[in-house]
Scaffold this motif. Structure first.
Motif, PDB file in Angstrom:
ATOM      1  N   TYR A  43      87.906  41.991  23.198  1.00 48.41           N
ATOM      2  CA  TYR A  43      88.688  41.501  21.673  1.00 48.41           C
ATOM      3  C   TYR A  43      90.009  41.187  22.006  1.00 48.41           C
ATOM      4  CZ  TYR A  43      84.008  43.277  20.238  1.00 48.41           C
ATOM      5  OH  TYR A  43      82.779  43.237  19.991  1.00 48.41           O
ATOM      6  N   LEU A  44      90.603  41.575  23.042  1.00 46.06           N
ATOM      7  CA  LEU A  44      92.325  41.525  23.202  1.00 46.06           C
ATOM      8  C   LEU A  44      92.344  40.391  24.384  1.00 46.06           C
ATOM      9  CD1 LEU A  44      93.660  45.031  22.582  1.00 46.06           C
ATOM     10  CD2 LEU A  44      93.509  43.176  20.933  1.00 46.06           C
ATOM     11  N   SER A  45      93.224  39.569  24.072  1.00 46.78           N
ATOM     12  CA  SER A  45      93.386  38.601  25.193  1.00 46.78           C
ATOM     13  C   SER A  45      94.117  39.323  26.704  1.00 46.78           C
ATOM     14  CB  SER A  45      94.163  37.277  24.824  1.00 46.78           C
ATOM     15  OG  SER A  45      95.172  37.561  24.152  1.00 46.78           O
ATOM     16  N   THR A  46      95.073  40.387  26.035  1.00 48.15           N
ATOM     17  CA  THR A  46      95.623  40.943  27.049  1.00 48.15           C
ATOM     18  C   THR A  46      94.952  41.931  27.960  1.00 48.15           C
ATOM     19  OG1 THR A  46      96.227  42.683  25.318  1.00 48.15           O
ATOM     20  CG2 THR A  46      97.892  41.091  25.788  1.00 48.15           C
ATOM     21  N   LEU A  47      93.762  42.225  27.484  1.00 44.28           N
ATOM     22  CA  LEU A  47      92.695  43.142  28.353  1.00 44.28           C
ATOM     23  C   LEU A  47      91.541  42.482  28.414  1.00 44.28           C
ATOM     24  CD1 LEU A  47      93.414  46.529  26.524  1.00 44.28           C
ATOM     25  CD2 LEU A  47      93.793  46.106  28.998  1.00 44.28           C
ATOM     26  N   PRO A  48      91.512  41.566  29.478  1.00 45.48           N
ATOM     27  CA  PRO A  48      90.254  40.986  29.836  1.00 45.48           C
ATOM     28  C   PRO A  48      89.254  41.933  30.605  1.00 45.48           C
ATOM     29  CG  PRO A  48      91.969  40.213  31.442  1.00 45.48           C
ATOM     30  CD  PRO A  48      92.776  41.056  30.324  1.00 45.48           C
ATOM     31  N   PHE A  49      87.949  41.391  30.573  1.00 48.43           N
ATOM     32  CA  PHE A  49      87.150  42.128  31.405  1.00 48.43           C
ATOM     33  C   PHE A  49      87.185  41.799  32.915  1.00 48.43           C
ATOM     34  CE2 PHE A  49      82.784  42.240  33.673  1.00 48.43           C
ATOM     35  CZ  PHE A  49      82.763  43.750  33.399  1.00 48.43           C
ATOM     36  N   HIS A  50      87.120  42.806  33.597  1.00 52.84           N
ATOM     37  CA  HIS A  50      87.122  42.779  35.146  1.00 52.84           C
ATOM     38  C   HIS A  50      85.826  43.328  35.597  1.00 52.84           C
ATOM     39  CE1 HIS A  50      91.144  41.072  35.636  1.00 52.84           C
ATOM     40  NE2 HIS A  50      91.508  41.707  34.689  1.00 52.84           N
ATOM     41  N   SER A  51      84.964  42.861  36.465  1.00 58.21           N
ATOM     42  CA  SER A  51      83.952  43.621  36.904  1.00 58.21           C
ATOM     43  C   SER A  51      84.387  44.537  38.251  1.00 58.21           C
ATOM     44  CB  SER A  51      82.764  42.752  37.413  1.00 58.21           C
ATOM     45  OG  SER A  51      83.231  42.162  38.584  1.00 58.21           O
ATOM     46  N   PHE A  52      83.573  45.669  38.422  1.00 54.30           N
ATOM     47  CA  PHE A  52      84.177  46.470  39.395  1.00 54.30           C
ATOM     48  C   PHE A  52      83.770  46.006  40.624  1.00 54.30           C
ATOM     49  CE2 PHE A  52      84.789  50.452  36.803  1.00 54.30           C
ATOM     50  CZ  PHE A  52      85.724  50.781  37.460  1.00 54.30           C
ATOM     51  N   LYS A  53      82.735  45.155  40.663  1.00 60.82           N
ATOM     52  CA  LYS A  53      82.331  44.198  41.962  1.00 60.82           C
ATOM     53  C   LYS A  53      83.423  43.353  42.297  1.00 60.82           C
ATOM     54  CE  LYS A  53      79.325  41.693  44.870  1.00 60.82           C
ATOM     55  NZ  LYS A  53      78.389  40.718  44.145  1.00 60.82           N
ATOM     56  N   LYS A  54      84.001  42.599  41.461  1.00 60.41           N
ATOM     57  CA  LYS A  54      85.195  41.714  41.840  1.00 60.41           C
ATOM     58  C   LYS A  54      86.507  42.572  42.456  1.00 60.41           C
ATOM     59  CE  LYS A  54      88.251  40.046  38.855  1.00 60.41           C
ATOM     60  NZ  LYS A  54      88.673  39.155  37.732  1.00 60.41           N
ATOM     61  N   VAL A  55      86.644  43.630  41.535  1.00 59.02           N
ATOM     62  CA  VAL A  55      87.741  44.345  41.961  1.00 59.02           C
ATOM     63  C   VAL A  55      87.876  45.139  43.241  1.00 59.02           C
ATOM     64  CG1 VAL A  55      89.421  46.187  41.073  1.00 59.02           C
ATOM     65  CG2 VAL A  55      88.474  44.526  39.367  1.00 59.02           C
ATOM     66  N   LEU A  56      86.252  45.674  43.532  1.00 59.98           N
ATOM     67  CA  LEU A  56      86.092  46.245  44.772  1.00 59.98           C
ATOM     68  C   LEU A  56      86.226  45.205  46.006  1.00 59.98           C
ATOM     69  CD1 LEU A  56      84.862  48.516  46.650  1.00 59.98           C
ATOM     70  CD2 LEU A  56      82.694  47.446  46.036  1.00 59.98           C
ATOM     71  N   LYS A  57      85.921  43.996  45.621  1.00 58.87           N
ATOM     72  CA  LYS A  57      86.025  42.905  46.978  1.00 58.87           C
ATOM     73  C   LYS A  57      87.389  42.455  47.165  1.00 58.87           C
ATOM     74  CE  LYS A  57      81.829  42.659  47.949  1.00 58.87           C
ATOM     75  NZ  LYS A  57      81.219  42.990  49.286  1.00 58.87           N
ATOM     76  N   SER A  58      88.137  42.499  46.106  1.00 60.57           N
ATOM     77  CA  SER A  58      89.481  41.876  46.142  1.00 60.57           C
ATOM     78  C   SER A  58      90.394  43.070  46.909  1.00 60.57           C
ATOM     79  CB  SER A  58      89.996  41.919  44.717  1.00 60.57           C
ATOM     80  OG  SER A  58      90.336  43.192  44.159  1.00 60.57           O
ATOM     81  N   LEU A  59      89.680  44.334  46.914  1.00 65.61           N
ATOM     82  CA  LEU A  59      90.678  45.315  47.784  1.00 65.61           C
ATOM     83  C   LEU A  59      90.355  45.278  49.155  1.00 65.61           C
ATOM     84  CD1 LEU A  59      90.146  48.533  45.640  1.00 65.61           C
ATOM     85  CD2 LEU A  59      92.190  47.084  46.110  1.00 65.61           C
TER      86      LEU A  59
END
Ligand code: DCS
Length: 490
Positions: free
Chosen positions: A274-290
């Motif tokens: 509900y807040l544009s300042t707090l979008p959803f990120h999947s753990f899969k994406k964040v993990l891969k980005s590391l």
């Protein structure tokens, strides 16, 4: 002559103690009382001070008048009644269904071998798993493998399958947030493992997840000999409605990596944001980005058709994706899934539609977009309005919902209520919710059903009552609250 049995085989004292010990508050004492009152209203109208029961105890949108998405139900009906696809019925069908619904139904029917009444592959229909993988790839920008995806009857059986497999013995610990959705405590109890609580940090704004607390929790559990194997994160949170920042997710991943934990990511509310300042990120994406340093981390992510704007809880559809999990473990999951034969095919159809909705340019797109947007905007308005209403009550502090479908206000109860609850052998917030139900017909869940910091009291309410009933809903809750406070302050 019937034989009288005086000593039944089925006695509570002789059952599996893990089953006897399970508690599940969203369908607990309050929900049972609500059912009784519903029956009373049906059999003796006018006998209670309210006309209907409002079930805010469970995130079940279509129970509270949310309309199903037209395209989804069109495809589902065509799949279930394929006679409509026969040439002799083409005229009727073309009046009722858009061509993309007909095409999708044909594709799905072919993929399931011609009938939704047949068992499917135990991991789910291969084409639908391929569509889930495509959806994940598009969402995250990283590849997904259909062989690492299991379709399930909602997220719950997926979580249970994984926990059941993971809990090797009664000393295995699974870290869970407190407050938590009771699927976790209930399933860990059922499989005789140990729930290792980590507390979310409550403020007037949100429920934060702090790495220092994760460290405290694992240290304490390990010091007492518990073999901690996994960390469960619910993002967006239930019952707490918080949405994690990308930074905080990176910290969690590093923590799991360092501590050698499987990360269980419950992401069923990924579109309830509900807040544009707090979008959803999947753990899969964040993990891969590391990058490669974290390649070895084992992550299992859950999703469902029950939530989001789809709200098809009763169809029982969901999936989980395994990342970094070895093939022999995936084979074990497969074996356990096979014991239940297959997830419901209708639920699988709903998964397909959820991950592959009409696209811009498709005949059904304008209607689909309008329906999704209307539900989303309304949920957002209801969340804001209800949080403001709760915050205006004496002794109530309610953080806004950043995501999910619930508000979880903290409530300061008068000493009189705490004493009365103790006398009745109840938790004070359970007394509050029971009196609310009896006075207004509104069914909520006490915070004690989700676990909470000792000495604090809460209640959880969905913000799903229909918008045109929200004002009267708020009035009756406020009226009850004021009388409750007055009654127990004297
Ligand atoms: N995970 C979370 C965090 C949930 O809130 C729920 C359902 C599930 C998993 C399981 O849902 P499905 O099995 O239907 O996919 N939430 C319950 C709740 O708190 N209210 O309604 C149901």
């Amino acid at each position: 002559m019937t034989i009288q049995r005086t000593d039944k085989v089925l006695q509570v004292s002789k059952l599996n103690p893990n089953v006897v010990n399970v508690e599940y508050a969203v369908r607990g004492e309050l929900a049972i009382r609500a059912e009784q009152l519903k029956e009373q209203l049906a059999s003796t109208p006018g006998s209670l001070p309210f006309k209907t029961i409002t079930n805010c105890n469970i995130g079940n949108p279509q129970q509270l008048e949310q309309k199903p998405i037209t395209f989804f139900r069109q495809v589902a009906s065509l799949v279930d009644y394929p006679d409509l696809l026969k040439p002799e019925n083409a005229q009727i069908t073309s009046q009722l269904f858009k061509p993309d619904a007909v095409d999708r139904a044909r594709t799905l029917l072919a993929a399931m071998g011609g009938s939704s009444g047949a068992y499917s592959h135990s991991k789910g229909i291969p084409l639908i798993r391929k569509h889930v993988a495509d959806f994940i790839e598009e969402r995250d920008g990283y590849p997904a493998n259909p062989e690492h995806i299991f379709l399930t009857a909602g997220a719950s059986p997926g979580v249970q399958l994984v926990l059941q497999t993971l809990i090797q013995n009664s000393n295995v610990g699974i870290m869970i947030p407190i407050p938590q959705y009771p699927l976790y405590t209930a399933s860990i109890a059922l499989f005789n493992g140990k729930a290792v609580p980590y507390y979310l940090d409550e403020s007037a704004e949100t429920f934060g997840l702090d790495i220092v607390e994760l460290k405290r929790s694992i240290q304490e559990a390990r010091n007492s000999g518990v073999d901690v194997r996994a960390l469960c994160v619910i993002n967006p949170g239930n019952p707490t409605g918080q949405v994690l920042t990308e930074e905080s997710m990176k910290d969690i991943i590093r923590f799991c990596h360092e501590e050698k934990l499987v990360l269980l990511a419950d992401e069923v509310y990924q579109t309830n944001i509900y807040l544009s300042t707090l979008p959803f990120h999947s753990f899969k994406k964040v993990l891969k980005s590391l990058g490669p340093a974290y390649e070895g981390l084992e992550l299992i992510s859950f999703n469902s058709v029950s939530k989001g704007m789809v709200g098809e809880c009763g169809r029982r559809g969901g999936y989980f994706e395994c990342t970094g999990v070895s093939d022999d473990i995936i084979d074990m999951f497969y074996k356990v899934a096979s014991v239940s034969l297959c997830p419901p095919v209708q639920g699988q159809v709903m998964v397909d539609l959820t991950v592959r909705p009409p696209k811009k340019g498709d005949p059904s797109y304008p209607e689909y977009r309008a329906e999704i947007d209307a539900i989303y905007e309304s949920l957002k308005r209801r969340a804001t309005k209800l949080a403001a209403a709760f915050n205006s009550l004496e002794g109530v502090i309610c953080p806004p919902a950043q995501g999910a479908m619930y508000l979880f206000p903290r409530i300061v109860l008068p000493q009189g209520a705490i004493d009365a609850a103790q006398k009745a052998g109840k938790q004070p917030d359970a007394l509050y919710c029971m009196e609310m139900l009896n006075a207004t017909g509104v069914c909520m869940v006490p915070g004690s059903g989700f676990c909470q910091r000792e000495g604090t009291w809460h209640f959880r309410s969905t913000f799903l009552p229909p918008e045109n009933q929200l004002d009267s809903f708020i009035d009756s809750v406020a009226h009850f609250h004021n009388s409750f406070v007055k009654k127990y302050s004297n």
